[in-house]
Design a protein around this motif. Structure first.
Motif, PDB file in Angstrom:
ATOM      1  N   VAL A  34      16.428  -2.896   5.792  1.00 32.63           N
ATOM      2  CA  VAL A  34      15.201  -2.160   5.453  1.00 32.63           C
ATOM      3  C   VAL A  34      14.941  -2.275   3.958  1.00 32.63           C
ATOM      4  O   VAL A  34      13.845  -2.594   3.522  1.00 32.63           O
ATOM      5  CB  VAL A  34      15.316  -0.672   5.850  1.00 32.63           C
ATOM      6  N   ASP A  35      15.967  -1.971   3.182  1.00 32.59           N
ATOM      7  CA  ASP A  35      15.918  -2.069   1.727  1.00 32.59           C
ATOM      8  C   ASP A  35      17.347  -2.236   1.234  1.00 32.59           C
ATOM      9  O   ASP A  35      18.253  -2.422   2.045  1.00 32.59           O
ATOM     10  CB  ASP A  35      15.176  -0.881   1.091  1.00 32.59           C
ATOM     11  N   GLU A  55      13.141   1.893  -4.435  1.00 33.94           N
ATOM     12  CA  GLU A  55      12.370   2.051  -3.200  1.00 33.94           C
ATOM     13  C   GLU A  55      11.411   0.889  -2.986  1.00 33.94           C
ATOM     14  O   GLU A  55      10.837   0.361  -3.940  1.00 33.94           O
ATOM     15  CB  GLU A  55      11.573   3.361  -3.242  1.00 33.94           C
ATOM     16  N   VAL A  56      11.245   0.503  -1.730  1.00 32.93           N
ATOM     17  CA  VAL A  56      10.224  -0.478  -1.381  1.00 32.93           C
ATOM     18  C   VAL A  56       9.128   0.149  -0.533  1.00 32.93           C
ATOM     19  O   VAL A  56       7.998  -0.330  -0.536  1.00 32.93           O
ATOM     20  CB  VAL A  56      10.808  -1.723  -0.659  1.00 32.93           C
ATOM     21  N   SER A  57       9.444   1.240   0.186  1.00 28.28           N
ATOM     22  CA  SER A  57       8.428   1.859   1.045  1.00 28.28           C
ATOM     23  C   SER A  57       7.524   2.815   0.278  1.00 28.28           C
ATOM     24  O   SER A  57       6.360   2.963   0.619  1.00 28.28           O
ATOM     25  CB  SER A  57       9.078   2.581   2.224  1.00 28.28           C
ATOM     26  N   SER A  58       8.046   3.459  -0.751  1.00 25.00           N
ATOM     27  CA  SER A  58       7.221   4.363  -1.566  1.00 25.00           C
ATOM     28  C   SER A  58       7.640   4.269  -3.032  1.00 25.00           C
ATOM     29  O   SER A  58       8.117   5.243  -3.616  1.00 25.00           O
ATOM     30  CB  SER A  58       7.332   5.800  -1.052  1.00 25.00           C
ATOM     31  N   LEU A  65       8.999  -1.532  -7.142  1.00 25.42           N
ATOM     32  CA  LEU A  65       8.774  -2.318  -5.932  1.00 25.42           C
ATOM     33  C   LEU A  65       9.396  -3.702  -6.065  1.00 25.42           C
ATOM     34  O   LEU A  65      10.094  -4.168  -5.155  1.00 25.42           O
ATOM     35  CB  LEU A  65       7.279  -2.441  -5.628  1.00 25.42           C
ATOM     36  N   ARG A  69      12.479  -5.081  -3.841  1.00 28.00           N
ATOM     37  CA  ARG A  69      12.425  -6.301  -3.019  1.00 28.00           C
ATOM     38  C   ARG A  69      13.590  -7.226  -3.342  1.00 28.00           C
ATOM     39  O   ARG A  69      14.178  -7.839  -2.450  1.00 28.00           O
ATOM     40  CB  ARG A  69      11.100  -7.020  -3.236  1.00 28.00           C
ATOM     41  N   THR A  72      16.662  -5.762  -1.739  1.00 34.41           N
ATOM     42  CA  THR A  72      16.621  -5.980  -0.293  1.00 34.41           C
ATOM     43  C   THR A  72      17.067  -7.396   0.048  1.00 34.41           C
ATOM     44  O   THR A  72      17.928  -7.607   0.912  1.00 34.41           O
ATOM     45  CB  THR A  72      15.199  -5.738   0.249  1.00 34.41           C
TER      46      THR A  72
END
Length: 131
Positions: A34-35, A55-58, A65, A69, A72
């Protein structure tokens, strides 16, 4: 023993988990990343207990970001590099219901590579400003 805040892990068991990971997308999540600190393994959502990644989702900013990424993608590479072990975390689950495990290979935290590369911090050492 888990590797929180840089403490060593003692692991006498051989590394036995060996599966191929990709980055999670839409649809069912079975085995994917997911991350940098959250994975799905054989249908179970797991929070990597000893690290915290951007965080990548928020994300709070474009820099977070981008770093998220990178973390991840790096976690995908690390998990796919060979067999590993899931060591129980200090608690069984986090507040979101994710199972807590430390991922180790040859007794060392896999997440430590992300810490060394500036893509994570040891969990419990405060939340960095990735922005």
């Amino acid at each position: 023993m888990a590797q929180f805040a840089g403490a060593p892990i003692v692991n006498a068991r051989p590394d036995t988990v060996s599966v191929r990971f990709g980055i999670c997308g839409g649809g069912a999540r079975v085995t994917c990343v997911v991350d940098g600190d959250t994975i799905w393994l054989r249908g179970q959502k797991i929070r990597i207990a000893d690290i915290d990644t951007p965080e990548v989702s928020s994300p709070r900013c474009p820099a977070e970001l981008e770093r998220g990424r990178l973390a991840t993608q790096r976690m995908v590479e690390l998990l796919n590099a060979g067999p590993f072990t899931l060591e129980p975390g200090a608690r069984a689950q986090d507040r979101y219901g994710r199972a807590l495990f430390v991922v180790t290979r040859a007794g060392a935290s896999v997440g430590g590579a992300l810490v060394d590369e500036g893509l994570a911090v040891w969990y419990g050492n405060g939340r960095p400003d990735w922005c």
